[in-house]
Write a protein that holds these residues in place. Structure first.
Motif, short mmCIF file in Angstrom:
data_model
loop_
_atom_site.label_atom_id
_atom_site.label_comp_id
_atom_site.label_asym_id
_atom_site.label_seq_id
_atom_site.Cartn_x
_atom_site.Cartn_y
_atom_site.Cartn_z
N ALA A 108 -1.48 -7.83 1.93
CA ALA A 108 -0.82 -7.22 3.09
C ALA A 108 -1.62 -6.03 3.59
O ALA A 108 -1.80 -5.85 4.80
N ALA A 109 -2.11 -5.22 2.66
CA ALA A 109 -2.92 -4.05 3.05
C ALA A 109 -4.21 -4.50 3.76
O ALA A 109 -4.63 -3.88 4.74
N GLU A 110 -4.80 -5.55 3.27
CA GLU A 110 -6.02 -6.09 3.90
C GLU A 110 -5.71 -6.59 5.32
O GLU A 110 -6.51 -6.40 6.24
N ALA A 111 -4.57 -7.23 5.49
CA ALA A 111 -4.17 -7.72 6.81
C ALA A 111 -3.95 -6.54 7.77
O ALA A 111 -4.36 -6.62 8.94
N ILE A 112 -3.34 -5.48 7.31
CA ILE A 112 -3.16 -4.29 8.16
C ILE A 112 -4.52 -3.74 8.58
O ILE A 112 -4.76 -3.47 9.76
#
Length: 142
Positions: free
Chosen positions: A65-69
Motif C-alpha cells: 500500500a505504501a508503495e502504491a501511494i
C-alpha cells in the motif's frame, strides 16, 4: 490492532474518471502487490452505472500500500490526476443516539475549524506515520 493494520493497507483513491471501473482500478494497482478488495461507491443520485469519483483499495500487505501511494499519488489515470492516500476510518461517531450532535462543545469546535489538543496530536501522529512509510520506501529502493 487489526483496525490499525487494516488502515495502513487500505487506500483512498480520489479523482477517478467516470469511465473507471473496479477492473480498471485493479489493473492500475496490481503492480504494487496482491489486492484484497476494491470498492468504488456508486452515486445513487445519478444512475447505477456512475460512481462518486473515488474508491478504496485494500492491499494484503501494508508495504504494498505504501508503495502504491508513493508511485500513484499524482499519477494520471484515464485523463484525471489521482489523489492516493491512506484511507481514514469513518469519522461519523454516533455514540449516544439520545443526544443531539451539537449538544457538546466538540461539535461546535469541529464546525468552526478549531483544533483541539487531541486533534493536533492525532494529525501529527498520522503525518509521522506517512513520513516513516515514505522513508521505508526510499530506503528499500536505494
Amino acid at each position: 490492532m487489526t483496525s490499525l493494520l487494516q488502515s495502513r493497507r487500505t487506500l483512498y483513491v480520489g479523482g477517478l474518471a467516470p469511465e473507471v471501473r473496479d477492473s480498471t482500478l485493479r489493473a492500475a494497482m496490481i503492480p504494487f502487490g496482491p489486492i484484497k478488495s476494491i470498492d468504488i461507491p456508486p452515486d445513487y443520485t445519478k444512475n447505477k452505472s456512475s460512481h462518486k469519483g473515488f474508491g478504496f483499495v485494500e492491499f494484503e500487505d501494508a508495504d504494498d500500500a505504501a508503495e502504491a501511494i508513493f508511485n500513484m499519488d499524482g499519477a494520471e489515470l484515464m485523463g484525471k490526476v489521482l489523489n492516493v492516500t491512506l484511507a481514514k476510518p469513518n469519522q461519523m461517531d454516533y455514540g449516544n443516539r439520545n443526544k443531539a450532535v451539537w449538544s457538546t462543545d466538540e461539535w461546535f469546535q469541529k464546525q468552526a475549524g478549531i483544533e483541539t489538543d487531541g486533534t493536533r496530536k492525532l494529525k501529527a501522529l498520522e503525518q509521522q506515520e506517512i513520513n516513516q512509510l515514505k522513508e521505508q520506501i526510499v530506503a528499500s529502493t536505494s
